[in-house]
Design a protein around this motif. Structure first.
Motif, PDB file in Angstrom:
ATOM      1  N   HIS A  59      67.438  42.001 -46.826  1.00 19.39           N
ATOM      2  CA  HIS A  59      67.487  42.331 -48.256  1.00 19.39           C
ATOM      3  C   HIS A  59      68.655  43.245 -48.598  1.00 19.39           C
ATOM      4  CE1 HIS A  59      66.203  43.119 -52.337  1.00 19.39           C
ATOM      5  NE2 HIS A  59      66.142  44.415 -52.093  1.00 19.39           N
ATOM      6  N   CYS A  60      68.760  44.399 -47.914  1.00 25.47           N
ATOM      7  CA  CYS A  60      69.824  45.360 -48.241  1.00 25.47           C
ATOM      8  C   CYS A  60      70.968  45.327 -47.234  1.00 25.47           C
ATOM      9  CB  CYS A  60      69.259  46.770 -48.339  1.00 25.47           C
ATOM     10  SG  CYS A  60      68.775  47.495 -46.749  1.00 25.47           S
ATOM     11  N   PHE A  61      70.814  44.601 -46.128  1.00 21.36           N
ATOM     12  CA  PHE A  61      71.863  44.357 -45.132  1.00 21.36           C
ATOM     13  C   PHE A  61      72.325  45.607 -44.394  1.00 21.36           C
ATOM     14  CE2 PHE A  61      71.991  40.755 -48.003  1.00 21.36           C
ATOM     15  CZ  PHE A  61      71.876  39.711 -47.096  1.00 21.36           C
ATOM     16  N   THR A  62      71.513  46.646 -44.401  1.00 19.98           N
ATOM     17  CA  THR A  62      71.813  47.796 -43.564  1.00 19.98           C
ATOM     18  C   THR A  62      71.580  47.431 -42.101  1.00 19.98           C
ATOM     19  OG1 THR A  62      71.388  50.168 -43.307  1.00 19.98           O
ATOM     20  CG2 THR A  62      69.476  48.761 -43.594  1.00 19.98           C
ATOM     21  N   SER A  63      72.255  48.128 -41.202  1.00 20.64           N
ATOM     22  CA  SER A  63      72.103  47.846 -39.770  1.00 20.64           C
ATOM     23  C   SER A  63      70.712  48.245 -39.288  1.00 20.64           C
ATOM     24  CB  SER A  63      73.158  48.613 -38.967  1.00 20.64           C
ATOM     25  OG  SER A  63      74.452  48.222 -39.326  1.00 20.64           O
ATOM     26  N   ILE A  64      70.056  47.358 -38.559  1.00 23.88           N
ATOM     27  CA  ILE A  64      68.704  47.659 -38.070  1.00 23.88           C
ATOM     28  C   ILE A  64      68.571  47.389 -36.583  1.00 23.88           C
ATOM     29  CG2 ILE A  64      67.578  47.248 -40.277  1.00 23.88           C
ATOM     30  CD1 ILE A  64      66.799  44.478 -39.298  1.00 23.88           C
ATOM     31  N   SER A  65      69.672  47.047 -35.905  1.00 22.44           N
ATOM     32  CA  SER A  65      69.566  46.651 -34.497  1.00 22.44           C
ATOM     33  C   SER A  65      69.051  47.773 -33.612  1.00 22.44           C
ATOM     34  CB  SER A  65      70.937  46.182 -33.987  1.00 22.44           C
ATOM     35  OG  SER A  65      71.907  47.188 -34.167  1.00 22.44           O
ATOM     36  N   GLN A  66      69.282  49.045 -34.005  1.00 18.30           N
ATOM     37  CA  GLN A  66      68.857  50.172 -33.186  1.00 18.30           C
ATOM     38  C   GLN A  66      67.524  50.777 -33.635  1.00 18.30           C
ATOM     39  OE1 GLN A  66      70.619  50.784 -30.478  1.00 18.30           O
ATOM     40  NE2 GLN A  66      72.009  49.156 -31.135  1.00 18.30           N
ATOM     41  N   GLN A  67      66.938  50.219 -34.692  1.00 18.20           N
ATOM     42  CA  GLN A  67      65.695  50.791 -35.200  1.00 18.20           C
ATOM     43  C   GLN A  67      64.518  50.364 -34.341  1.00 18.20           C
ATOM     44  OE1 GLN A  67      65.070  50.018 -39.334  1.00 18.20           O
ATOM     45  NE2 GLN A  67      66.986  50.958 -39.997  1.00 18.20           N
ATOM     46  N   SER A  74      56.472  37.200 -41.564  1.00 20.34           N
ATOM     47  CA  SER A  74      55.580  36.474 -40.652  1.00 20.34           C
ATOM     48  C   SER A  74      55.775  34.970 -40.732  1.00 20.34           C
ATOM     49  CB  SER A  74      54.116  36.818 -40.974  1.00 20.34           C
ATOM     50  OG  SER A  74      53.812  36.467 -42.318  1.00 20.34           O
ATOM     51  N   THR A  75      56.440  34.497 -41.781  1.00 21.84           N
ATOM     52  CA  THR A  75      56.629  33.056 -41.956  1.00 21.84           C
ATOM     53  C   THR A  75      57.943  32.563 -41.370  1.00 21.84           C
ATOM     54  OG1 THR A  75      55.314  33.129 -43.988  1.00 21.84           O
ATOM     55  CG2 THR A  75      56.685  31.180 -43.642  1.00 21.84           C
ATOM     56  N   CYS A  76      59.064  33.203 -41.774  1.00 15.53           N
ATOM     57  CA  CYS A  76      60.372  32.702 -41.339  1.00 15.53           C
ATOM     58  C   CYS A  76      61.045  33.589 -40.301  1.00 15.53           C
ATOM     59  CB  CYS A  76      61.297  32.533 -42.544  1.00 15.53           C
ATOM     60  SG  CYS A  76      61.846  34.093 -43.289  1.00 15.53           S
ATOM     61  N   GLY A  77      60.530  34.791 -40.064  1.00 16.08           N
ATOM     62  CA  GLY A  77      61.089  35.672 -39.056  1.00 16.08           C
ATOM     63  C   GLY A  77      62.229  36.556 -39.535  1.00 16.08           C
ATOM     64  N   SER A  78      62.605  36.481 -40.822  1.00 14.15           N
ATOM     65  CA  SER A  78      63.663  37.349 -41.339  1.00 14.15           C
ATOM     66  C   SER A  78      63.260  38.805 -41.167  1.00 14.15           C
ATOM     67  CB  SER A  78      63.914  37.059 -42.817  1.00 14.15           C
ATOM     68  OG  SER A  78      64.393  35.743 -43.001  1.00 14.15           O
ATOM     69  N   ARG A  79      64.228  39.653 -40.785  1.00 13.58           N
ATOM     70  CA  ARG A  79      63.928  41.051 -40.513  1.00 13.58           C
ATOM     71  C   ARG A  79      64.327  41.941 -41.685  1.00 13.58           C
ATOM     72  NH1 ARG A  79      65.861  43.377 -34.969  1.00 13.58           N
ATOM     73  NH2 ARG A  79      64.649  45.106 -35.839  1.00 13.58           N
ATOM     74  N   PHE A  80      63.650  43.088 -41.777  1.00 12.13           N
ATOM     75  CA  PHE A  80      63.894  44.052 -42.852  1.00 12.13           C
ATOM     76  C   PHE A  80      63.930  45.446 -42.254  1.00 12.13           C
ATOM     77  CE2 PHE A  80      61.876  40.339 -44.626  1.00 12.13           C
ATOM     78  CZ  PHE A  80      62.641  40.067 -45.750  1.00 12.13           C
ATOM     79  N   CYS A  81      64.594  46.353 -42.981  1.00 14.20           N
ATOM     80  CA  CYS A  81      64.743  47.713 -42.450  1.00 14.20           C
ATOM     81  C   CYS A  81      63.454  48.516 -42.590  1.00 14.20           C
ATOM     82  CB  CYS A  81      65.900  48.424 -43.156  1.00 14.20           C
ATOM     83  SG  CYS A  81      65.776  48.509 -44.956  1.00 14.20           S
ATOM     84  N   THR A  82      62.676  48.270 -43.638  1.00 15.03           N
ATOM     85  CA  THR A  82      61.420  48.987 -43.853  1.00 15.03           C
ATOM     86  C   THR A  82      60.418  48.052 -44.519  1.00 15.03           C
ATOM     87  OG1 THR A  82      62.054  49.771 -46.061  1.00 15.03           O
ATOM     88  CG2 THR A  82      62.631  51.190 -44.184  1.00 15.03           C
TER      89      THR A  82
END
Length: 397
Positions: A59-67, A74-82
């Motif tokens: 959604h906001c495209f902030t880096s989340i690889s280290q979070q 749960s449906t498509c697997g897209s990730r979010f920061c919060t």
């Protein structure tokens, strides 16, 4: 936009453009802009898509690889920061239709292995048609931006293919403006001319930077290109608690002083590119060739001259620093230099001066330096790079 700083006007031969409504100071922020639409720059399928596909919030495209916390659809697997970002996305950028469209397009491109550019165009169309559903006013704003309509939409093979693909595997819900090949072609033209890339985090160990997402910004789209720009774009996508409250906002900051009525221009790519590279990029991506003052000079250079541009500029500056030191009184030398600087008009801005003053010299960066915003009582004394974020005192530049 800052009050009475810049405005949109028509310039013959250049179309709509941004101009200074009053004298502007280096470091002055002349525009803060929020995106109409954002979409991922990561293909559905490529050689290294697994490595990058879950590095950024959908959604906001902030880096989340280290979070440590992993928030996923749960449906498509897209990730979010919060969870909060995911909740906002569920009614804006990641609606149920978008979710299903991503699943089906991911499956299709995994099987068919289409070019990356085509995959990104598909991502944009999903985001644009979703915008038409969730925010008709913002979609109309997108539709009003510059972008020529092909006289024969059927001749646009990308538009024809993508419209057929979306129609067959993930047709959008009913839309106010309908869903047609002509509209698909128009939207792709808007994207081609107006999208800004939001870059991946800078690293000295990596040559070049990839784009993590593309955004279309309604006011920033009016800035024309110049190969020696007088303004540059800053984004702070990975900086928490940005002043605007929206990490995908961009700001346009003046590189140096300009007089009233001067056109404000950005460079659409790093300023260190060679003449031939710049012209090809502009022709391929935006449909025009540049005839700015810098290009008029470099058009007559040989390729070897072009390759040695930055070295020559640095050598020239070093020669100026050392020549005449033993033959001229230091006070007189300083006075001569000040008089020379005073005679330098902005219209014939020397290449060497621009590169040495406004181009970041950090390894593998090539960003543009602009002064930090001045306060009411002080003049800017620190320069900030718009790509790597390095700050330098003016006496270090």
């Amino acid at each position: 936009m800052e009050t009475a700083a810049i405005g949109v006007t028509e310039i013959e031969g250049r179309g709509r453009a941004m101009v200074a409504l009053r004298p502007l100071k280096g470091g002055e922020i002349v525009l803060r802009d929020s995106p109409i639409v954002l979409y991922s720059a990561l293909p559905f399928h490529s050689a290294d898509h697994q490595k990058n596909n879950n590095c950024y919030c959908s959604h906001c495209f902030t880096s989340i690889s280290q979070q440590p916390q992993k928030v996923s659809c749960s449906t498509c697997g897209s990730r979010f920061c919060t969870f909060e970002c995911q909740s906002v996305a569920s009614t804006t950028s990641h609606t149920p239709w978008v979710c299903q469209a991503l699943i089906r397009l991911r499956q299709y491109f995994s099987d068919q292995h289409q070019p990356v550019d085509l995959q990104l165009q598909a991502r944009f169309l999903v985001s644009a048609y979703n915008l038409a559903r969730v925010s008709p006013d913002r979609f109309r704003m997108l539709s009003s931006l510059q972008g020529s309509v092909p006289s024969q939409p059927d001749a646009d093979s990308s538009a024809t293919f993508l419209h057929s693909l979306i129609s067959s595997i993930c047709p959008p819900p009913p839309l106010e403006l309908g869903f047609s090949l002509e509209l698909t072609s128009v939207l792709l033209a808007k994207d081609k001319l107006n999208a800004f890339g939001l870059m991946e985090p800078f690293s000295e160990e990596r040559e070049g930077r990839s784009v993590r997402a593309y955004g279309i910004y309604p006011m920033a789209s009016f800035f024309n290109h110049d190969c020696l720009p007088n303004a540059c774009r800053f984004d702070y996508i990975d900086v928490p608690g940005s002043a605007s409250g929206n990490n995908t906002d961009i700001t346009i900051r003046m590189i140096h002083d300009v007089p009233q009525e001067r056109e404000i221009c950005l460079s659409y790519f790093p300023v260190n590119l060679k003449y031939a590279e710049r012209q090809k990029s502009l022709k391929d991506d935006y449909g025009f060739l540049c005839d700015c003052d810098r290009c008029k000079v470099e058009a007559n250079w040989s390729e070897s001259d072009d390759d040695g541009l930055e070295v020559d500029a640095i050598d020239e500056e070093e020669d100026e620093d050392t020549s005449g030191v033993m033959d001229e009184d230091p006070d007189e030398q300083m006075q001569d230099e000040e008089e020379t600087d005073a005679m330098k008009g902005e219209d014939d801005f020397p290449h060497a001066y621009f590169f040495l003053t406004y181009m970041c010299d950090r390894k593998n960066c090539w960003g543009t330096l602009a002064p930090l915003p001045p306060s009411v009582t002080t003049t800017p004394s620190v320069m900030e790079c718009n790509l790597c974020g390095t700050c330098k005192n003016l006496d270090q530049v």
